[in-house]
Design a protein around this motif. Structure first.
Motif, PDB file in Angstrom:
ATOM      1  N   MET A  36      -1.359 -67.485  20.568  1.00  0.00           N
ATOM      2  CA  MET A  36      -0.301 -67.770  19.586  1.00  0.00           C
ATOM      3  C   MET A  36      -0.621 -69.032  18.799  1.00  0.00           C
ATOM      4  O   MET A  36      -0.296 -69.134  17.617  1.00  0.00           O
ATOM      5  CB  MET A  36       1.050 -67.878  20.284  1.00  0.00           C
ATOM      6  CG  MET A  36       1.599 -66.516  20.650  1.00  0.00           C
ATOM      7  SD  MET A  36       3.222 -66.558  21.404  1.00  0.00           S
ATOM      8  CE  MET A  36       4.286 -66.994  20.032  1.00  0.00           C
ATOM      9  N   GLU A  37      -1.253 -69.976  19.440  1.00  0.00           N
ATOM     10  CA  GLU A  37      -1.676 -71.185  18.727  1.00  0.00           C
ATOM     11  C   GLU A  37      -2.746 -70.854  17.687  1.00  0.00           C
ATOM     12  O   GLU A  37      -2.790 -71.447  16.620  1.00  0.00           O
ATOM     13  CB  GLU A  37      -2.242 -72.236  19.705  1.00  0.00           C
ATOM     14  CG  GLU A  37      -1.208 -72.896  20.596  1.00  0.00           C
ATOM     15  CD  GLU A  37      -0.377 -73.962  19.870  1.00  0.00           C
ATOM     16  OE1 GLU A  37      -0.395 -74.020  18.625  1.00  0.00           O
ATOM     17  OE2 GLU A  37       0.315 -74.734  20.577  1.00  0.00           O
ATOM     18  N   ARG A  38      -3.601 -69.894  18.023  1.00  0.00           N
ATOM     19  CA  ARG A  38      -4.720 -69.566  17.138  1.00  0.00           C
ATOM     20  C   ARG A  38      -4.323 -68.668  15.987  1.00  0.00           C
ATOM     21  O   ARG A  38      -4.872 -68.749  14.907  1.00  0.00           O
ATOM     22  CB  ARG A  38      -5.828 -68.856  17.942  1.00  0.00           C
ATOM     23  CG  ARG A  38      -6.821 -69.774  18.596  1.00  0.00           C
ATOM     24  CD  ARG A  38      -8.014 -68.995  19.117  1.00  0.00           C
ATOM     25  NE  ARG A  38      -7.688 -68.199  20.294  1.00  0.00           N
ATOM     26  CZ  ARG A  38      -7.843 -68.637  21.548  1.00  0.00           C
ATOM     27  NH1 ARG A  38      -8.334 -69.838  21.771  1.00  0.00           N
ATOM     28  NH2 ARG A  38      -7.517 -67.881  22.561  1.00  0.00           N
ATOM     29  N   ASP A  39      -3.394 -67.734  16.240  1.00  0.00           N
ATOM     30  CA  ASP A  39      -3.127 -66.689  15.252  1.00  0.00           C
ATOM     31  C   ASP A  39      -1.630 -66.579  14.978  1.00  0.00           C
ATOM     32  O   ASP A  39      -0.855 -66.139  15.831  1.00  0.00           O
ATOM     33  CB  ASP A  39      -3.686 -65.343  15.768  1.00  0.00           C
ATOM     34  CG  ASP A  39      -3.588 -64.237  14.734  1.00  0.00           C
ATOM     35  OD1 ASP A  39      -2.964 -64.454  13.677  1.00  0.00           O
ATOM     36  OD2 ASP A  39      -4.140 -63.150  14.992  1.00  0.00           O
ATOM     37  N   GLU A  40      -1.252 -66.927  13.766  1.00  0.00           N
ATOM     38  CA  GLU A  40       0.148 -66.898  13.326  1.00  0.00           C
ATOM     39  C   GLU A  40       0.734 -65.478  13.379  1.00  0.00           C
ATOM     40  O   GLU A  40       1.942 -65.300  13.488  1.00  0.00           O
ATOM     41  CB  GLU A  40       0.189 -67.459  11.892  1.00  0.00           C
ATOM     42  CG  GLU A  40       1.518 -67.408  11.183  1.00  0.00           C
ATOM     43  CD  GLU A  40       2.496 -68.474  11.647  1.00  0.00           C
ATOM     44  OE1 GLU A  40       2.041 -69.437  12.303  1.00  0.00           O
ATOM     45  OE2 GLU A  40       3.694 -68.330  11.344  1.00  0.00           O
ATOM     46  N   ASN A  41      -0.134 -64.468  13.298  1.00  0.00           N
ATOM     47  CA  ASN A  41       0.360 -63.083  13.305  1.00  0.00           C
ATOM     48  C   ASN A  41       0.745 -62.588  14.696  1.00  0.00           C
ATOM     49  O   ASN A  41       1.309 -61.517  14.844  1.00  0.00           O
ATOM     50  CB  ASN A  41      -0.694 -62.137  12.722  1.00  0.00           C
ATOM     51  CG  ASN A  41      -0.766 -62.254  11.216  1.00  0.00           C
ATOM     52  OD1 ASN A  41       0.225 -62.605  10.562  1.00  0.00           O
ATOM     53  ND2 ASN A  41      -1.936 -61.996  10.656  1.00  0.00           N
ATOM     54  N   VAL A  42       0.394 -63.379  15.717  1.00  0.00           N
ATOM     55  CA  VAL A  42       0.760 -62.982  17.080  1.00  0.00           C
ATOM     56  C   VAL A  42       2.162 -63.503  17.389  1.00  0.00           C
ATOM     57  O   VAL A  42       2.451 -64.686  17.161  1.00  0.00           O
ATOM     58  CB  VAL A  42      -0.250 -63.552  18.099  1.00  0.00           C
ATOM     59  CG1 VAL A  42       0.179 -63.225  19.524  1.00  0.00           C
ATOM     60  CG2 VAL A  42      -1.650 -63.011  17.830  1.00  0.00           C
ATOM     61  N   PHE A  43       3.016 -62.630  17.867  1.00  0.00           N
ATOM     62  CA  PHE A  43       4.346 -63.057  18.292  1.00  0.00           C
ATOM     63  C   PHE A  43       4.788 -62.214  19.478  1.00  0.00           C
ATOM     64  O   PHE A  43       4.183 -61.188  19.775  1.00  0.00           O
ATOM     65  CB  PHE A  43       5.359 -62.959  17.141  1.00  0.00           C
ATOM     66  CG  PHE A  43       5.746 -61.549  16.772  1.00  0.00           C
ATOM     67  CD1 PHE A  43       4.913 -60.770  15.987  1.00  0.00           C
ATOM     68  CD2 PHE A  43       6.931 -60.989  17.240  1.00  0.00           C
ATOM     69  CE1 PHE A  43       5.254 -59.464  15.651  1.00  0.00           C
ATOM     70  CE2 PHE A  43       7.289 -59.681  16.916  1.00  0.00           C
ATOM     71  CZ  PHE A  43       6.440 -58.919  16.119  1.00  0.00           C
ATOM     72  N   ILE A  44       5.830 -62.698  20.154  1.00  0.00           N
ATOM     73  CA  ILE A  44       6.301 -62.031  21.373  1.00  0.00           C
ATOM     74  C   ILE A  44       7.716 -61.520  21.147  1.00  0.00           C
ATOM     75  O   ILE A  44       8.545 -62.230  20.561  1.00  0.00           O
ATOM     76  CB  ILE A  44       6.286 -63.021  22.560  1.00  0.00           C
ATOM     77  CG1 ILE A  44       4.846 -63.443  22.877  1.00  0.00           C
ATOM     78  CG2 ILE A  44       6.957 -62.422  23.795  1.00  0.00           C
ATOM     79  CD1 ILE A  44       4.741 -64.546  23.928  1.00  0.00           C
ATOM     80  N   MET A  45       7.984 -60.294  21.574  1.00  0.00           N
ATOM     81  CA  MET A  45       9.361 -59.806  21.550  1.00  0.00           C
ATOM     82  C   MET A  45       9.656 -59.042  22.832  1.00  0.00           C
ATOM     83  O   MET A  45       8.779 -58.383  23.394  1.00  0.00           O
ATOM     84  CB  MET A  45       9.625 -58.929  20.319  1.00  0.00           C
ATOM     85  CG  MET A  45       8.771 -57.687  20.194  1.00  0.00           C
ATOM     86  SD  MET A  45       9.019 -56.816  18.611  1.00  0.00           S
ATOM     87  CE  MET A  45      10.591 -55.993  18.925  1.00  0.00           C
ATOM     88  N   GLY A  46      10.891 -59.185  23.299  1.00  0.00           N
ATOM     89  CA  GLY A  46      11.264 -58.467  24.509  1.00  0.00           C
ATOM     90  C   GLY A  46      12.534 -59.059  25.108  1.00  0.00           C
ATOM     91  O   GLY A  46      13.105 -60.020  24.582  1.00  0.00           O
ATOM     92  N   GLU A  47      12.915 -58.476  26.239  1.00  0.00           N
ATOM     93  CA  GLU A  47      14.142 -58.917  26.893  1.00  0.00           C
ATOM     94  C   GLU A  47      13.892 -60.214  27.664  1.00  0.00           C
ATOM     95  O   GLU A  47      12.980 -60.278  28.491  1.00  0.00           O
ATOM     96  CB  GLU A  47      14.637 -57.818  27.847  1.00  0.00           C
ATOM     97  CG  GLU A  47      15.073 -56.568  27.093  1.00  0.00           C
ATOM     98  CD  GLU A  47      15.020 -55.305  27.944  1.00  0.00           C
ATOM     99  OE1 GLU A  47      14.862 -55.404  29.175  1.00  0.00           O
ATOM    100  OE2 GLU A  47      15.122 -54.209  27.362  1.00  0.00           O
ATOM    101  N   GLU A  48      14.666 -61.231  27.363  1.00  0.00           N
ATOM    102  CA  GLU A  48      14.639 -62.508  28.092  1.00  0.00           C
ATOM    103  C   GLU A  48      13.295 -63.237  28.016  1.00  0.00           C
ATOM    104  O   GLU A  48      12.955 -64.020  28.891  1.00  0.00           O
ATOM    105  CB  GLU A  48      15.050 -62.304  29.572  1.00  0.00           C
ATOM    106  CG  GLU A  48      16.334 -61.518  29.779  1.00  0.00           C
ATOM    107  CD  GLU A  48      17.569 -62.141  29.139  1.00  0.00           C
ATOM    108  OE1 GLU A  48      17.489 -63.302  28.651  1.00  0.00           O
ATOM    109  OE2 GLU A  48      18.607 -61.467  29.089  1.00  0.00           O
TER     110      GLU A  48
END
Lengths: 342, 319
Positions: A36-48
């Motif tokens: 995530m530090e390296r690539d702005e296009n990476v993100f996380i989604m999910g429950e909690e």
């Protein structure tokens, strides 16, 4: 995106450089954080995954550091968690969708199978789906029948989807980095009872390529093929076989169920002429069934005994501790299976 | 935001092209040249026409399996669409998708999807990606009334509401999900009212009226692009043909269909253009003949195109 020139390491055995001792949890967390530090296009989604910090504490601290845009808490809606992640991947992002446990992936089965795995092919290759679905698997925690599945074989059935299942901190970090950087959809399956396990992780940037099995223990009398939590059990059985019976077992960790790296399995089998497959899931239409079928097809002339399988009993898992444990594979069952074919 | 006279005429040409394209598809299906399932857009053309002019080319569009009209509205060449119908390598999806899976990513037309409601989360994701990057692009997601009763609908519209995703959700209410009418399938048959549950505005429009649908859609696009979050639009229409080819249509009377056909959206629009003085009937006849010719040409192209090579079986599955 900052530059990243990782060393490609196929196996922990090859690596002789500097290491830190880390848990599987920390190794996975580090991979996510670094990417995530390296690539702005990476993100996380999910429950909690955000405010809570992840139900297995893998994303603790992420929300405060990366913010709610990149660490996105969702409603309890598995179908849209996977489906929206597929759409975002089609449209240029590299989502990491978290399904709290693989038991809930059944709710998202259509999104995983019909969309994540199929859309690229179905539209003639017009777009890719660079998506990672992280989830946890495994029984043995007294969670009862609905929360204790090990159904990786089910997901590995479908072309178009990678299914990756690490057993060590070293593999977990290196494979997850490869998964995030791959343009194929990857179901990344983490065993819930392995998170605390510690091991050595390189301090340098590295990746472990997807789709490659790893020999976790060398041996000459019998080949034990397995993955995830069962690697630990197989290694335990192998030590005891050596000590108690003088039997030398080779243990192969598949690490990836699709693509399935059969070559090291066949190579080992041609040396030992005997094989036991250990899998936490049920025996019917399973990884162990697949391995057995492929060995008889591709190495028939080298067979000295039938391929034996150690799987979870063919029943739903019960709650009661002893009863549940009796239904799962363990080192005793592996040893018994090996002795049967020696 | 009014349509120009030229756009109005083009809308008519588009509707006529869709109609002739679909009729030809039906014929080719009966003759065995088109396989699989075939869901015709006949009767719903006004929505495609409105979409063409109300939704700018750079926005995302995604739809369900009744996708031919929407594909034509997004400017996909009809010869490549017809080639896809015939399973040819020159088809929009290289012959791997078929009637229900038409897409053209260069036109930001992300495809037709054949699992009812399955594309609604994808639409949310397409919109999420643009919102994430700070682009002002929006996503228009069309669906049939049948998809409003599957869990995907609830999860996708709720997420869009919670995250303010830039999506115009368009229900093409053609009164039947396969053979089950909206009132037999939905506890509250007022589908646009569902918007309330997801914290977004809901509007109903006469989907057989090009002008009204265009106005509603253009307004919805503007609403979403201005950062007001998603919106739900219900376009009331009717399909003149069965759910797919081979539908015995036991669920409705022939009278019901013929009554609806009197309100054929193409006729309505043609008459409207004549009354408005935009065209005369000769011009409309000319457009109709032109559409027929274009479809003939598309069929010729498709027939002459090569089949996918055997190696195509194993391409496009892993990167």
């Amino acid at each position: 995106m900052s530059t990243f020139s990782p060393t490609v390491i196929h196996s922990e055995k090859e690596y002789t450089g500097e290491t830190d001792r880390k848990s599987v949890r920390q190794a996975i967390s580090d991979a996510l954080w670094e990417e995530m530090e390296r690539d702005e296009n990476v993100f996380i989604m999910g429950e909690e995954v955000g405010v809570w910090g992840g139900t297995y504490a893998v994303t603790r601290g992420f929300y405060d550091h990366f913010g709610e845009r990149r660490v996105r808490d969702t409603p309890i809606s598995e179908m849209v968690i996977v489906g929206a992640a597929v759409g975002a991947a089609m449209n240029g992002l590299r989502p990491i969708a978290e399904i709290m446990t693989i038991n809930f992936a059944f709710v998202a089965f259509d999104a995983i199978v019909n969309h994540a795995a199929k859309v690229r092919y179905m539209f003639g290759g017009q777009f890719t789906v660079p998506l990672v679905i992280r989830t946890t698997t495994g029984g043995g925690r007294q969670l009862g029948a609905t929360h204790s599945h090990s159904p990786e074989a089910l997901f590995a059935h479908f072309p178009g989807l990678y299914v990756v299942t690490p057993s060590t901190p070293f593999d977990a970090k290196g494979l997850l980095l490869s998964a995030i950087r791959d343009d194929n959809p990857v179901l990344f399956v983490e065993h819930s009872t392995l998170y605390q396990n510690r091991g050595l992780v390189p301090t340098v940037d590295y990746v472990v390529p997807l789709g490659k099995a790893d020999i976790k223990r060398e041996g000459s009398d019998v080949t034990i093929v397995t993955y995830a939590k069962m690697v630990e059990i197989a290694l335990d059985a192998a030590e005891r076989l050596q000590d108690e019976e003088g039997i030398s077992a080779e243990v192969i960790d598949l690490r990836s169920l699709r693509p399935l790296d059969l070559d090291p399995v066949l190579e080992s089998f041609k040396k030992t002429n005997r094989c036991v497959v250990v899998e936490e899931g049920h025996p019917f239409a399973s990884v162990s069934g697949e391995i057995a079928a492929r060995i008889q097809d591709e190495a028939f002339d080298w067979m000295d005994a039938p391929v034996k399988r150690v799987n979870q009993e063919d029943v739903p898992l019960p709650y009661s501790r002893e009863l549940e444990q009796s239904a799962l594979p363990n080192a005793d069952k592996v040893i018994a299976a090996v002795k049967e074919i020696m | 935001m009014a349509m120009t006279d030229e756009e109005k005429i083009e809308a008519y040409r588009l509707m006529m092209t869709v109609r002739r394209f679909e009729e030809r598809c039906a014929q080719l299906y009966s003759e065995g040249d088109i396989g699989g399932f075939l869901h015709l857009y006949i009767g719903q053309e006004a929505i495609a026409a409105a979409l063409r002019f109300a939704v700018p080319e750079d926005d995302n569009v995604i739809t369900a399996y009744r996708d031919h009209g929407v594909a034509i509205a997004r400017g996909l060449p009809i010869e490549k669409l017809m080639a896809e119908m015939l399973g040819k390598v020159t088809g929009v999806s290289k012959g791997k998708g078929g009637s229900m899976h038409l897409a053209d990513v260069d036109r930001r037309y992300w495809g037709g999807y054949a699992v009812v409601g399955g594309h609604l989360p994808l639409a949310a994701g397409l919109a999420l990606a643009d919102q994430y990057r700070g682009d002002d692009r929006i996503t228009v997601c069309l669906m049939g009334d049948g998809s409003t009763n599957i869990g995907y609908f609830h999860e996708a519209l709720n997420l869009a509401g919670v995250w303010d995703l830039p999506v115009v959700w368009v229900i093409e209410n053609n009164e039947y999900g396969m053979g089950t009418s909206v009132s037999r399938a939905s506890a509250n048959p007022d589908l646009s009212a569902r918007a309330t549950a997801y914290g977004m505005p809901g509007k109903k429009v006469d989907g057989d009226d090009v002008q009204a649908t265009y106005d509603a859609m253009a307004e919805a696009v503007e609403h979403v692009r201005s950062g007001n979050g998603p919106i739900l639009l219900e376009a009331m229409t009717y399909r003149f043909r069965g759910h797919s080819m081979g539908d015995p249509e036991r669920y409705r009377e022939k009278d019901e269909v013929s009554k609806q056909e009197e309100q054929d959206p193409i006729k309505l629009w043609g008459n409207h253009l004549i009354n408005e003085g935009v065209v005369n009937s000769d011009r409309l006849d000319e457009i109709e003949k032109g559409a027929e010719k274009a479809v003939d040409e598309a069929v010729r192209f498709a027939r002459e195109s090569p089949l996918p090579s055997p190696e195509e079986l194993y391409t496009d599955v892993y990167v």
